[in-house]
Design a protein around this motif. Structure first.
Motif, PDB file in Angstrom:
ATOM      1  N   THR B 171      20.942 -35.346  35.356  1.00  0.00           N
ATOM      2  CA  THR B 171      20.921 -36.360  36.392  1.00  0.00           C
ATOM      3  C   THR B 171      21.739 -37.560  35.923  1.00  0.00           C
ATOM      4  OG1 THR B 171      19.452 -37.546  37.883  1.00  0.00           O
ATOM      5  CG2 THR B 171      18.806 -37.489  35.576  1.00  0.00           C
ATOM      6  N   SER B 172      21.796 -38.610  36.761  1.00  0.00           N
ATOM      7  CA  SER B 172      22.614 -39.764  36.387  1.00  0.00           C
ATOM      8  C   SER B 172      21.799 -40.755  35.551  1.00  0.00           C
ATOM      9  CB  SER B 172      23.107 -40.469  37.650  1.00  0.00           C
ATOM     10  OG  SER B 172      22.004 -41.035  38.321  1.00  0.00           O
ATOM     11  N   ILE B 173      22.511 -41.644  34.863  1.00  0.00           N
ATOM     12  CA  ILE B 173      21.818 -42.664  34.070  1.00  0.00           C
ATOM     13  C   ILE B 173      21.009 -43.575  34.995  1.00  0.00           C
ATOM     14  CG2 ILE B 173      22.190 -44.678  32.602  1.00  0.00           C
ATOM     15  CD1 ILE B 173      24.457 -43.233  31.284  1.00  0.00           C
ATOM     16  N   GLY B 174      21.560 -43.858  36.188  1.00  0.00           N
ATOM     17  CA  GLY B 174      20.835 -44.708  37.141  1.00  0.00           C
ATOM     18  C   GLY B 174      19.500 -44.098  37.526  1.00  0.00           C
ATOM     19  N   THR B 175      19.488 -42.778  37.726  1.00  0.00           N
ATOM     20  CA  THR B 175      18.231 -42.115  38.082  1.00  0.00           C
ATOM     21  C   THR B 175      17.252 -42.173  36.923  1.00  0.00           C
ATOM     22  OG1 THR B 175      19.418 -40.647  39.570  1.00  0.00           O
ATOM     23  CG2 THR B 175      17.245 -39.926  38.866  1.00  0.00           C
ATOM     24  N   VAL B 176      17.766 -42.034  35.699  1.00  0.00           N
ATOM     25  CA  VAL B 176      16.891 -42.136  34.524  1.00  0.00           C
ATOM     26  C   VAL B 176      16.244 -43.519  34.487  1.00  0.00           C
ATOM     27  CG1 VAL B 176      16.868 -42.251  31.995  1.00  0.00           C
ATOM     28  CG2 VAL B 176      18.129 -40.444  33.142  1.00  0.00           C
ATOM     29  N   MET B 177      17.060 -44.544  34.703  1.00  0.00           N
ATOM     30  CA  MET B 177      16.518 -45.911  34.660  1.00  0.00           C
ATOM     31  C   MET B 177      15.515 -46.124  35.776  1.00  0.00           C
ATOM     32  SD  MET B 177      19.690 -48.272  33.413  1.00  0.00           S
ATOM     33  CE  MET B 177      20.849 -47.774  34.644  1.00  0.00           C
ATOM     34  N   SER B 178      15.829 -45.585  36.942  1.00  0.00           N
ATOM     35  CA  SER B 178      14.913 -45.721  38.072  1.00  0.00           C
ATOM     36  C   SER B 178      13.577 -45.048  37.761  1.00  0.00           C
ATOM     37  CB  SER B 178      15.569 -45.099  39.306  1.00  0.00           C
ATOM     38  OG  SER B 178      14.635 -44.961  40.332  1.00  0.00           O
ATOM     39  N   ARG B 179      13.640 -43.854  37.177  1.00  0.00           N
ATOM     40  CA  ARG B 179      12.397 -43.144  36.853  1.00  0.00           C
ATOM     41  C   ARG B 179      11.599 -43.893  35.791  1.00  0.00           C
ATOM     42  NH1 ARG B 179      14.989 -37.080  36.718  1.00  0.00           N
ATOM     43  NH2 ARG B 179      15.078 -36.796  38.966  1.00  0.00           N
ATOM     44  N   LEU B 180      12.319 -44.441  34.804  1.00  0.00           N
ATOM     45  CA  LEU B 180      11.621 -45.203  33.762  1.00  0.00           C
ATOM     46  C   LEU B 180      10.976 -46.455  34.353  1.00  0.00           C
ATOM     47  CD1 LEU B 180      14.012 -44.972  30.686  1.00  0.00           C
ATOM     48  CD2 LEU B 180      11.723 -44.007  30.901  1.00  0.00           C
ATOM     49  N   PHE B 181      11.677 -47.060  35.283  1.00  0.00           N
ATOM     50  CA  PHE B 181      11.164 -48.266  35.927  1.00  0.00           C
ATOM     51  C   PHE B 181       9.842 -47.975  36.652  1.00  0.00           C
ATOM     52  CE2 PHE B 181      11.178 -50.476  40.114  1.00  0.00           C
ATOM     53  CZ  PHE B 181      10.808 -51.734  39.667  1.00  0.00           C
ATOM     54  N   TYR B 182       9.837 -46.912  37.462  1.00  0.00           N
ATOM     55  CA  TYR B 182       8.616 -46.580  38.201  1.00  0.00           C
ATOM     56  C   TYR B 182       7.527 -46.059  37.269  1.00  0.00           C
ATOM     57  CZ  TYR B 182      11.042 -47.331  42.570  1.00  0.00           C
ATOM     58  OH  TYR B 182      11.715 -47.915  43.602  1.00  0.00           O
ATOM     59  N   ALA B 183       7.937 -45.301  36.236  1.00  0.00           N
ATOM     60  CA  ALA B 183       6.949 -44.798  35.279  1.00  0.00           C
ATOM     61  C   ALA B 183       6.285 -45.961  34.555  1.00  0.00           C
ATOM     62  CB  ALA B 183       7.633 -43.871  34.271  1.00  0.00           C
ATOM     63  N   ARG B 184       7.101 -46.884  34.121  1.00  0.00           N
ATOM     64  CA  ARG B 184       6.580 -48.038  33.393  1.00  0.00           C
ATOM     65  C   ARG B 184       5.618 -48.829  34.277  1.00  0.00           C
ATOM     66  NH1 ARG B 184       5.898 -52.913  34.753  1.00  0.00           N
ATOM     67  NH2 ARG B 184       5.590 -54.356  33.039  1.00  0.00           N
ATOM     68  N   ARG B 185       5.985 -48.990  35.548  1.00  0.00           N
ATOM     69  CA  ARG B 185       5.128 -49.763  36.460  1.00  0.00           C
ATOM     70  C   ARG B 185       3.769 -49.065  36.639  1.00  0.00           C
ATOM     71  NH1 ARG B 185       7.454 -51.548  42.215  1.00  0.00           N
ATOM     72  NH2 ARG B 185       8.356 -53.220  40.983  1.00  0.00           N
ATOM     73  N   LYS B 186       3.791 -47.757  36.831  1.00  0.00           N
ATOM     74  CA  LYS B 186       2.536 -47.027  37.023  1.00  0.00           C
ATOM     75  C   LYS B 186       1.689 -47.046  35.745  1.00  0.00           C
ATOM     76  CE  LYS B 186       4.082 -43.671  40.492  1.00  0.00           C
ATOM     77  NZ  LYS B 186       4.393 -42.245  40.717  1.00  0.00           N
ATOM     78  N   LEU B 187       2.354 -46.850  34.601  1.00  0.00           N
ATOM     79  CA  LEU B 187       1.615 -46.839  33.338  1.00  0.00           C
ATOM     80  C   LEU B 187       0.965 -48.198  33.089  1.00  0.00           C
ATOM     81  CD1 LEU B 187       4.106 -44.902  31.016  1.00  0.00           C
ATOM     82  CD2 LEU B 187       1.911 -44.090  31.866  1.00  0.00           C
ATOM     83  N   ARG B 188       1.741 -49.252  33.361  1.00  0.00           N
ATOM     84  CA  ARG B 188       1.231 -50.595  33.106  1.00  0.00           C
ATOM     85  C   ARG B 188       0.032 -50.885  34.025  1.00  0.00           C
ATOM     86  NH1 ARG B 188       3.252 -53.883  29.756  1.00  0.00           N
ATOM     87  NH2 ARG B 188       2.691 -56.077  29.776  1.00  0.00           N
ATOM     88  N   ASN B 189       0.150 -50.512  35.294  1.00  0.00           N
ATOM     89  CA  ASN B 189      -0.967 -50.718  36.218  1.00  0.00           C
ATOM     90  C   ASN B 189      -2.208 -49.977  35.737  1.00  0.00           C
ATOM     91  OD1 ASN B 189       0.520 -52.328  37.879  1.00  0.00           O
ATOM     92  ND2 ASN B 189       1.053 -50.712  39.331  1.00  0.00           N
ATOM     93  N   TYR B 190      -1.997 -48.729  35.303  1.00  0.00           N
ATOM     94  CA  TYR B 190      -3.138 -47.933  34.854  1.00  0.00           C
ATOM     95  C   TYR B 190      -3.765 -48.537  33.605  1.00  0.00           C
ATOM     96  CZ  TYR B 190      -5.889 -43.949  33.271  1.00  0.00           C
ATOM     97  OH  TYR B 190      -6.919 -43.137  32.854  1.00  0.00           O
ATOM     98  N   LEU B 191      -2.925 -48.864  32.633  1.00  0.00           N
ATOM     99  CA  LEU B 191      -3.456 -49.352  31.364  1.00  0.00           C
ATOM    100  C   LEU B 191      -4.047 -50.753  31.505  1.00  0.00           C
ATOM    101  CD1 LEU B 191      -0.632 -47.958  29.069  1.00  0.00           C
ATOM    102  CD2 LEU B 191      -2.969 -47.111  29.260  1.00  0.00           C
ATOM    103  N   ASN B 192      -3.463 -51.574  32.381  1.00  0.00           N
ATOM    104  CA  ASN B 192      -4.057 -52.892  32.631  1.00  0.00           C
ATOM    105  C   ASN B 192      -5.449 -52.741  33.219  1.00  0.00           C
ATOM    106  OD1 ASN B 192      -2.256 -54.786  31.699  1.00  0.00           O
ATOM    107  ND2 ASN B 192      -0.975 -54.656  33.534  1.00  0.00           N
ATOM    108  N   GLY B 193      -5.588 -51.771  34.117  1.00  0.00           N
ATOM    109  CA  GLY B 193      -6.890 -51.528  34.749  1.00  0.00           C
ATOM    110  C   GLY B 193      -7.926 -51.094  33.741  1.00  0.00           C
ATOM    111  N   ARG B 194      -7.464 -50.400  32.666  1.00  0.00           N
ATOM    112  CA  ARG B 194      -8.396 -49.934  31.614  1.00  0.00           C
ATOM    113  C   ARG B 194      -8.546 -50.946  30.488  1.00  0.00           C
ATOM    114  NH1 ARG B 194      -9.959 -44.706  31.167  1.00  0.00           N
ATOM    115  NH2 ARG B 194      -9.878 -43.643  33.162  1.00  0.00           N
ATOM    116  N   GLY B 195      -7.795 -52.049  30.568  1.00  0.00           N
ATOM    117  CA  GLY B 195      -7.877 -53.059  29.504  1.00  0.00           C
ATOM    118  C   GLY B 195      -7.195 -52.639  28.226  1.00  0.00           C
ATOM    119  N   SER B 196      -6.257 -51.657  28.312  1.00  0.00           N
ATOM    120  CA  SER B 196      -5.565 -51.197  27.105  1.00  0.00           C
ATOM    121  C   SER B 196      -4.351 -52.045  26.782  1.00  0.00           C
ATOM    122  CB  SER B 196      -5.106 -49.748  27.282  1.00  0.00           C
ATOM    123  OG  SER B 196      -6.216 -48.935  27.508  1.00  0.00           O
ATOM    124  N   LEU B 197      -3.917 -52.884  27.738  1.00  0.00           N
ATOM    125  CA  LEU B 197      -2.754 -53.738  27.478  1.00  0.00           C
ATOM    126  C   LEU B 197      -3.162 -55.208  27.498  1.00  0.00           C
ATOM    127  CD1 LEU B 197       0.114 -52.095  29.554  1.00  0.00           C
ATOM    128  CD2 LEU B 197      -0.104 -52.190  27.086  1.00  0.00           C
TER     129      LEU B 197
END
Lengths: 181, 197
Positions: B171-197
């Motif tokens: 895939t393209s580098i832009g798609t990689v960055m886009s996926r990382l962006f959304y992955a990071r957002r979801k992970l952060r939301n999840y971990l913030n909710g659990r108090g891990s961050l």
């Protein structure tokens, strides 16, 4: 690499909201690396390595045997073909074609990579796997970026992009009045 | 596989090792395995959440990567090629065995204690904390789609660059960055909710 940097900067220009998120991505990576999975015991590694080595040995040896067998058979056929005039006598010999009942293995599935084929021919494959085994996923919502919406040349209507609950929605807006676009 | 006696050079590059391997040196396979078993295992473990399954994926990945070296053709590094095959093998295994079941049933404390010596109270505490954090991080990965999880794991555990991930995932580098962006957002939301961050 400068090309990578250009790509990154271009993408960030299009997605300014991602600046903060990308900035702390390395921190998230460090967090994951700090809690890395437990290492298997050396015995488990040794078992995996042994199986890899056995598999590689199996995949190489038969191929060599088959190549040697194929070479020997080709040489035998050539010798028979070349020597045939020497055997010709006055008595006509009936020309019979010997049917080879057992298929001769030339390649195994590991030797074949099918890059492209007509889907209707899949059933006729005798060796190898079709290039696409599962459903194709062309794009996911996060892969699609709307650049602009244009008026439909047939209906004269505009499509309007609206953020949906899960995915981006495209809604047909009212027809544009003449002279109002 | 024929085993030759002439050794591969000390500190050989991946390309040299692959050439030695093609010539039948068992030692080259040994070195390639030793060099890349850990990143391959970490990527597979994150995608599967289970040690035995991860080892299966590593085994299958090494066999496929070495059997289909003609598909590699040196266009990327061997590590990139291997992680591509391993992560695909892990996703296939995960679909067959359901990663979510493995993570939730395994739990953070029911395994992964290979060290049989007696531990001090501090060591036990640290290990439990780390296991708990790892379990939460593994669970957080479940909120990602397959492609987002694969992208993030190749970035975090495989330590690949954006360009290498783009090569791995075709895939393209832009798609990689886009996926990382959304992955990071979801992970952060999840971990913030659990108090891990």
């Amino acid at each position: 690499m400068s090309a990578d940097r250009d790509n990154l900067e271009a993408w960030l220009r299009e997605h300014p909201e991602a600046n903060d998120d990308l900035a702390d991505l390395p921190q998230l990576r460090e967090l994951y690396q700090s809690a890395c999975p437990p290492e298997p015991e050396e015995a488990a590694w040794n078992a995996v390595y042994s199986r890899i080595h056995e598999s590689m040995s199996r995949s190489r040896s038969p191929r060599r045997w088959r190549l040697a067998a194929a070479g020997a058979m080709a040489a035998a056929i050539l010798a028979v073909f070349l020597a045939r005039p020497l055997w010709t006598t006055g008595v006509p010999v009936p020309q019979t074609v010997q049917n080879i009942e057992e298929p001769f293995p030339v390649v195994d599935p590991d030797d074949v990579v099918i890059v492209s084929m007509d889907a209707r021919d899949v059933a006729a494959l005798v060796v190898g796997e079709p290039p696409v085994g599962n459903d194709l996923e062309f794009a996911r919502p996060e892969d699609v970026h709307v650049i602009r919406c244009e008026r439909c040349p047939f209906s004269g209507r505009w499509a309007r992009a609206e953020p949906g609950e899960e995915v981006l929605l495209f809604v047909v807006a009212a027809a544009v009045e003449p002279g109002n676009d | 596989m024929a085993t030759l006696t002439a050794p591969c050079p000390q500190g050989a590059s991946d390309e040299q090792l692959l050439a030695c391997f093609a010539a039948g040196h068992r030692q080259a396979l040994d070195e390639l395995f030793r060099r890349y078993r850990q990143p391959a295992y970490r990527v597979a473990y994150r995608l599967l959440g289970h040690e035995a399954d991860a080892l299966d994926a590593v085994q299958e990945g090494f066999i496929k990567a070495l059997t289909h070296l003609h598909g590699f053709q040196g266009r990327s590094s061997f590590k990139t090629w291997l992680l591509r095959v391993v992560s695909n093998a892990a996703l296939d295994l995960g679909r067959q065995r359901s990663r979510r079941d493995a993570v939730s049933l395994d739990g953070p404390h029911s395994r992964d204690m290979p060290d049989s010596r007696l531990l001090t109270a501090d060591e036990v505490g640290r290990r439990l904390e780390r296991d708990d954090l790892r379990h939460q991080l593994d669970q957080a990965l479940d909120c990602l789609s397959d492609v987002q999880r694969q992208t993030f794991v190749l970035f975090a555990d495989g330590e690949l660059t954006y360009r290498e991930i783009a090569e791995v995932m075709h895939t393209s580098i832009g798609t990689v960055m886009s996926r990382l962006f959304y992955a990071r957002r979801k992970l952060r939301n999840y971990l913030n909710g659990r108090g891990s961050l």
